[in-house]
Design an enzyme around this catalytic site. Structure first.
Site, PDB file in Angstrom:
ATOM      1  N   TRP A 142      71.816  79.516  39.122  1.00  0.00           N
ATOM      2  CA  TRP A 142      71.670  80.975  39.112  1.00  0.00           C
ATOM      3  C   TRP A 142      72.720  81.517  38.129  1.00  0.00           C
ATOM      4  O   TRP A 142      73.912  81.181  38.271  1.00  0.00           O
ATOM      5  CB  TRP A 142      71.915  81.493  40.537  1.00  0.00           C
ATOM      6  N   ASP A 223      75.757  77.362  48.912  1.00  0.00           N
ATOM      7  CA  ASP A 223      75.127  78.667  48.711  1.00  0.00           C
ATOM      8  C   ASP A 223      73.734  78.597  49.329  1.00  0.00           C
ATOM      9  O   ASP A 223      72.867  77.882  48.831  1.00  0.00           O
ATOM     10  CB  ASP A 223      75.047  78.962  47.200  1.00  0.00           C
ATOM     11  N   ALA A 225      70.716  80.822  50.123  1.00  0.00           N
ATOM     12  CA  ALA A 225      70.159  82.166  49.876  1.00  0.00           C
ATOM     13  C   ALA A 225      68.679  82.253  50.217  1.00  0.00           C
ATOM     14  O   ALA A 225      68.087  83.321  50.073  1.00  0.00           O
ATOM     15  CB  ALA A 225      70.390  82.560  48.411  1.00  0.00           C
ATOM     16  N   LYS A 258      66.551  87.583  50.861  1.00  0.00           N
ATOM     17  CA  LYS A 258      65.212  87.050  50.601  1.00  0.00           C
ATOM     18  C   LYS A 258      64.460  86.810  51.906  1.00  0.00           C
ATOM     19  O   LYS A 258      63.317  87.217  52.055  1.00  0.00           O
ATOM     20  CB  LYS A 258      65.274  85.728  49.828  1.00  0.00           C
TER      21      LYS A 258
HETATM   22  N1  PMP Z   1      72.627  82.622  45.384  1.00  0.00           N
HETATM   23  C1  PMP Z   1      71.470  82.320  44.791  1.00  0.00           C
HETATM   24  C2  PMP Z   1      71.149  80.896  44.490  1.00  0.00           C
HETATM   25  C3  PMP Z   1      70.566  83.334  44.459  1.00  0.00           C
HETATM   26  O1  PMP Z   1      69.424  83.019  43.863  1.00  0.00           O
HETATM   27  C4  PMP Z   1      70.908  84.674  44.756  1.00  0.00           C
HETATM   28  C5  PMP Z   1      69.999  85.822  44.459  1.00  0.00           C
HETATM   29  N2  PMP Z   1      69.209  85.747  43.391  1.00  0.00           N
HETATM   30  C6  PMP Z   1      72.123  84.931  45.379  1.00  0.00           C
HETATM   31  C7  PMP Z   1      72.956  83.880  45.686  1.00  0.00           C
HETATM   32  C8  PMP Z   1      72.590  86.334  45.689  1.00  0.00           C
HETATM   33  O2  PMP Z   1      71.873  86.968  46.659  1.00  0.00           O
HETATM   34  P1  PMP Z   1      72.100  88.501  47.002  1.00  0.00           P
HETATM   35  O3  PMP Z   1      70.986  89.250  46.356  1.00  0.00           O
HETATM   36  O4  PMP Z   1      72.066  88.533  48.485  1.00  0.00           O
HETATM   37  O5  PMP Z   1      73.432  88.900  46.468  1.00  0.00           O
END
Ligand code: PMP
Length: 406
Positions: A142, A223, A225, A258
């Site tokens: 990301w 992480d 998510a 998500k």
């Molecule tokens: N980690 C990963 C791997 C993500 O894809 C994302 C969101 N795209 C996040 C963290 C961050 O999520 P948030 O929108 O809750 O800040």
């Protein structure tokens, strides 16, 4: 008419901002603007990382709507909660992430503004604890991962992770690169549904990574998510649980944005497991003082909704059923896309919203300009952006551009 009311002082007054260079625009946000301006009715948006239903909408989940109604009717104060946010929310979430086996006296969690806030708070904590620690991050990842840790003052190191030619994880290359990691360094790991590749470690590889961290003294920072959007709520947490069981020290950044569809409400949490109960106290107090200076308190609304859903048997069942439907839709689209060409076979076995297509930059531009198909510049597509009535047209446009002979 607007007039520039130039102050008489401006010739001599210090202008610190004159030293700033304009930053490159976020590639995905640029893509949103291009997509919006495209008048073609059959355009396909595979860029932005949000779930979409088969009508292309990102709806508010039914369980969330019901919780919002309940919250509006029953909330009797919006007074401050404090830097830790909603403790009952963090507790309810911990149960679905860690299950019953938790090192309660060594594990401490706080609510954060999204997964991004959790990553940043964890990064600040690590930087404060050991500024010499380096953070190892696989490529690709990301795009916000690197900047989050670098802005907290930590050195970011890359290791190989995904081999685009093989459309698979190159585990040997990853281990090879991690030979340079030192005791106390941090290893960032996607808990499930890797963004952008969709590729997951096998259980054996997860165990090998846990062993590597144990032997070399590397601190895992997971992480998570997309829990529930890969193989199911419990399955998507298996690797995280194993890592927290296997290592004395570990961090987890979690996002509800998500799996509860709460994106703009910014709902996340950070957990830190420390090696002994004695360090749990300083860890927590440092998390709280750092949070206080970063955002003082996290936004309440979305976390309150998650708490209401998880504490109500009825709403929780409703939410899990909706999450199951979302996951089935994504995995069904994966099967359909993989069946379109042998070079796409790996997509069926990957998980989560994203996949990387073997496309050259010129092909990505040609798909956008010629067919109104929008995707990230690195060839990442949001699988959930596809629809049963557009998948054929997408595959027809895509196949002539695919690289490789698999
Ligand atoms: N980690 C990963 C791997 C993500 O894809 C994302 C969101 N795209 C996040 C963290 C961050 O999520 P948030 O929108 O809750 O800040």
């Amino acid at each position: 008419m607007t007039t520039d009311l130039l102050s008489p002082l401006s010739a001599t007054f210090p202008d610190p901002f004159a030293r700033l260079a304009t930053q490159p625009a976020d590639a995905l946000l640029g893509l949103i603007a291009l997509h919006r301006a495209d008048p073609r009715p059959d355009k396909i948006d595979l860029g932005v990382g949000v779930f979409r239903d088969d009508a292309g909408r990102t709806p508010v989940m039914r369980a969330v709507k019901a919780a919002e109604t309940w919250l509006a009717e029953t909330q009797d104060s919006k007074s401050y909660l404090g830097a830790e946010g909603d403790a009952a929310y963090t507790e309810a979430l911990a149960a679905i992430i860690f299950g019953a086996r938790r090192a309660v006296d060594r594990l401490t969690g706080v609510q954060t503004p999204g997964g991004t806030g959790a990553l940043r708070l964890g990064a600040e904590l690590l930087a404060r604890a050991d500024g010499a620690a380096r953070v190892w991050i696989g490529t690709p990842t990301w795009p916000n991962h690197g900047p989050i840790f670098a802005e907290a003052g930590l050195e970011v190191r890359s290791h190989r992770f995904f081999d685009p030619a093989a459309a698979a994880i190159d585990f040997a290359a990853m281990i090879d690169d991690l030979a340079d990691a030192r005791a106390g360094d941090i290893l960032l790991l996607h808990g499930c549904c890797h963004n952008p590749t969709g590729s997951s470690f096998t259980p054996d590889q997860w165990h090998a990574l846990a062993d590597l961290c144990a032997v070399r003294g590397l601190i895992p920072f997971v992480d998570l998510a997309y829990q529930g959007l890969g193989d199911g709520l419990a399955d998507d947490a298996t690797a995280t649980r194993m890592i927290f069981d296997a290592l004395p020290t570990a961090l987890l950044a979690y996002s509800c944005d998500k799996n509860f569809g709460l994106y703009r409400d910014r709902v996340g949490a950070l957990w830190v497991q420390s090696a002994s109960a004695a360090t749990a106290d300083p860890v927590r107090s440092n998390m709280l003082t750092l949070a206080r200076s970063l955002w003082s308190m996290p936004p309440d609304h979305g976390a309150a909704l998650v708490r209401i859903i998880l504490e109500s048997e009825f709403l929780r069942t409703e939410w899990e059923a909706e999450l199951d439907t979302m996951r089935s839709r994504i995995n069904g689209l994966r099967q359909a896309l993989a069946a379109a060409d042998p070079r796409l076979t790996s997509i069926a076995g990957q998980r989560g919203m994203f996949a990387m297509l073997p496309l050259s930059p010129a092909a990505i531009t040609a798909l956008r300009e010629g067919h109104g198909i929008y995707m990230a510049p690195n060839g990442r597509i949001n699988i959930a952006g596809l629809r049963t009535d557009t998948i054929r047209a997408f595959a027809d446009a895509l196949l002539p551009h695919l690289e490789g002979t698999r």
